[in-house]
Scaffold this active site. Structure first.
Site, PDB file in Angstrom:
ATOM      1  N   GLY A 194       2.152   2.070  10.803  1.00 44.69           N
ATOM      2  CA  GLY A 194       3.096   3.177  10.690  1.00 44.69           C
ATOM      3  C   GLY A 194       3.773   3.548  12.006  1.00 44.69           C
ATOM      4  O   GLY A 194       4.408   4.589  12.109  1.00 44.69           O
ATOM      5  N   SER A 230       3.154  -2.340  10.273  1.00 41.96           N
ATOM      6  CA  SER A 230       4.600  -2.422  10.501  1.00 41.96           C
ATOM      7  C   SER A 230       5.212  -3.769  10.106  1.00 41.96           C
ATOM      8  O   SER A 230       6.106  -4.257  10.781  1.00 41.96           O
ATOM      9  CB  SER A 230       4.938  -2.050  11.949  1.00 41.96           C
ATOM     10  OG  SER A 230       4.493  -0.722  12.222  1.00 41.96           O
ATOM     11  N   GLU A 282      -5.673  -5.249  10.304  1.00 40.23           N
ATOM     12  CA  GLU A 282      -4.664  -4.232  10.559  1.00 40.23           C
ATOM     13  C   GLU A 282      -4.977  -3.493  11.854  1.00 40.23           C
ATOM     14  O   GLU A 282      -5.784  -2.554  11.860  1.00 40.23           O
ATOM     15  CB  GLU A 282      -4.649  -3.221   9.405  1.00 40.23           C
ATOM     16  CG  GLU A 282      -4.290  -3.821   8.070  1.00 40.23           C
ATOM     17  CD  GLU A 282      -3.691  -2.769   7.146  1.00 40.23           C
ATOM     18  OE1 GLU A 282      -2.591  -2.994   6.659  1.00 40.23           O
ATOM     19  OE2 GLU A 282      -4.317  -1.718   6.945  1.00 40.23           O
ATOM     20  N   HIS A 290      -9.717   0.832   4.630  1.00 42.88           N
ATOM     21  CA  HIS A 290      -8.455   1.041   5.358  1.00 42.88           C
ATOM     22  C   HIS A 290      -8.706   1.972   6.536  1.00 42.88           C
ATOM     23  O   HIS A 290      -9.501   2.911   6.445  1.00 42.88           O
ATOM     24  CB  HIS A 290      -7.399   1.637   4.422  1.00 42.88           C
ATOM     25  CG  HIS A 290      -6.043   1.649   5.037  1.00 42.88           C
ATOM     26  ND1 HIS A 290      -5.647   2.618   5.925  1.00 42.88           N
ATOM     27  CD2 HIS A 290      -5.007   0.785   4.922  1.00 42.88           C
ATOM     28  CE1 HIS A 290      -4.409   2.344   6.324  1.00 42.88           C
ATOM     29  NE2 HIS A 290      -4.002   1.249   5.728  1.00 42.88           N
ATOM     30  N   GLU A 328      -7.130   4.370   7.725  1.00 43.72           N
ATOM     31  CA  GLU A 328      -6.931   5.806   7.476  1.00 43.72           C
ATOM     32  C   GLU A 328      -8.147   6.411   6.784  1.00 43.72           C
ATOM     33  O   GLU A 328      -8.481   7.568   7.018  1.00 43.72           O
ATOM     34  CB  GLU A 328      -5.642   6.019   6.654  1.00 43.72           C
ATOM     35  CG  GLU A 328      -4.413   5.808   7.534  1.00 43.72           C
ATOM     36  CD  GLU A 328      -3.184   5.290   6.809  1.00 43.72           C
ATOM     37  OE1 GLU A 328      -3.118   5.359   5.573  1.00 43.72           O
ATOM     38  OE2 GLU A 328      -2.270   4.798   7.513  1.00 43.72           O
ATOM     39  N   LYS A 336       0.090   4.267  -0.183  1.00 42.94           N
ATOM     40  CA  LYS A 336      -0.541   5.446   0.448  1.00 42.94           C
ATOM     41  C   LYS A 336      -0.298   6.699  -0.400  1.00 42.94           C
ATOM     42  O   LYS A 336      -0.271   6.604  -1.618  1.00 42.94           O
ATOM     43  CB  LYS A 336      -0.017   5.605   1.885  1.00 42.94           C
ATOM     44  CG  LYS A 336      -0.186   4.314   2.685  1.00 42.94           C
ATOM     45  CD  LYS A 336      -0.046   4.495   4.164  1.00 42.94           C
ATOM     46  CE  LYS A 336      -0.260   3.148   4.841  1.00 42.94           C
ATOM     47  NZ  LYS A 336      -0.222   3.243   6.289  1.00 42.94           N
ATOM     48  N   ASN A 346       0.863  -1.183   0.000  1.00 38.41           N
ATOM     49  CA  ASN A 346       0.000   0.000   0.000  1.00 38.41           C
ATOM     50  C   ASN A 346       0.901   1.235   0.000  1.00 38.41           C
ATOM     51  O   ASN A 346       1.507   1.553   1.019  1.00 38.41           O
ATOM     52  CB  ASN A 346      -0.889  -0.057   1.252  1.00 38.41           C
ATOM     53  CG  ASN A 346      -1.709   1.197   1.456  1.00 38.41           C
ATOM     54  OD1 ASN A 346      -1.786   2.055   0.581  1.00 38.41           O
ATOM     55  ND2 ASN A 346      -2.330   1.309   2.628  1.00 38.41           N
TER      56      ASN A 346
HETATM   57  P1  PGA Z   1       2.604   0.141   7.669  1.00 35.52           P
HETATM   58  O1  PGA Z   1       1.157   0.338   6.987  1.00 35.52           O
HETATM   59  O2  PGA Z   1       3.176  -1.140   7.079  1.00 35.52           O
HETATM   60  O3  PGA Z   1       3.395   1.354   7.252  1.00 35.52           O
HETATM   61  O4  PGA Z   1       2.392   0.039   9.113  1.00 35.52           O
HETATM   62  C1  PGA Z   1       0.299  -0.745   6.748  1.00 35.52           C
HETATM   63  C2  PGA Z   1      -1.002  -0.254   6.136  1.00 35.52           C
HETATM   64  O5  PGA Z   1      -1.470   0.830   6.520  1.00 35.52           O
HETATM   65  O6  PGA Z   1      -1.590  -0.912   5.259  1.00 35.52           O
END
Ligand code: PGA
Length: 251
Positions: free
Chosen positions: A173, A213, A167, A95, A97, A11, A9
């Site tokens: 993140g 992560s 997730e 997601h 976010e 982003k 992803n």
């Molecule tokens: P990250 O993000 O690996 O940077 O923690 C995962 C995601 O949001 O899909």
């Protein structure tokens, strides 16, 4: 056996020049991988660029979101049919976010899942609890609700095409990965919800990814868990070497 999926992803990162560089470096590192579905999810504006680069390779293309209507007066939105037109086979839906910053709810996620499936896209359907919810012992309640509402009214034949991504919001993140046991416990719970609400066959065949992560250092431990079938990778998917070593976790 469930075929693993490793999805990157991107982003809100990567211009078209940067996307070309990333895919150019990634392709030779993952082109012998035939046991894992490899997916990348760039921003809308570089989908077509990436499509041209990955055509005929083992990398599949995903969008990071979609709207639920096919077309109409909906300024700023992109429909599943348009994503197919841009070369997508997959789309990330729900997601955290999007849920946190852009108003996605269990109901809009449900509409998006239905629309994506109707356009023959494979949804990567995200669920996950916040730190507050985990600390209040509400993880299973939250995940159970997100699953039931997200999948409401979707026929079993279509549910079996969905890839679920667990997730935990507190692990995204933050550099803080859920432990293998914490992840496995929730993955097993998700499978039990699918078994109760759908069928054993669906529960056993649905691929459930872990996200939050994920790095080259922790992918093997996660993938060794019975109910973890792949990963949705954010930060570590922005560099060809780290994403490729996650894809090639099997050696
Ligand atoms: P990250 O993000 O690996 O940077 O923690 C995962 C995601 O949001 O899909």
């Amino acid at each position: 056996m469930r075929r693993p999926v490793i999805a990157g992803n991107w982003k809100l990162f990567k211009s078209s020049v940067e996307a070309r560089e990333l895919v150019g470096s990634l392709l030779p590192l993952v082109n012998r991988t035939d046991t894992v579905d490899v997916v990348v999810a760039p921003v809308f504006t570089v989908l077509a660029t990436v499509r041209d680069l990955v055509q005929g390779t083992n990398i599949r293309l995903a969008a990071q979101d979609c709207f639920w209507e096919e077309e109409g007066a909906f300024t700023g939105e992109v429909s599943p049919k348009m994503l197919v037109d841009a070369g997508c086979s997959h789309v990330i839906i729900g997601h955290s976010e999007r849920r946190q910053y852009f108003g996605d709810t269990d109901d809009t996620v449900n509409k998006k899942l239905k629309a994506a499936l109707a356009a023959d896209l494979i949804p990567l359907f995200c669920v996950g609890e916040t730190l507050e919810e985990r600390e209040a012992d509400k993880t299973f309640e939250v995940i159970g609700r997100q699953l039931k509402k997200g999948l409401a009214g979707i026929h079993d034949d279509l549910v079996s095409r969905i890839v679920i991504a667990y997730e935990p919001v507190w692990a995204i993140g933050t550099g803080k990965t859920a432990s293998n046991q914490q992840a496995q416990e929730v993955h097993a719970f998700i499978r039990s919800v699918l078994c109760e609400t759908r069928s054993r066959t669906i529960a056993e065949s649905t691929r459930i990814l872990y996200g939050g992560s994920v790095k080259p250092e922790n992918i093997r431990g996660l993938m060794s868990q019975t109910d973890i079938d792949g990963a949705l990778v954010g930060g570590a998917s922005l560099k060809a070497e780290s994403f490729a070593s996650i894809v090639n976790y099997g050696g």
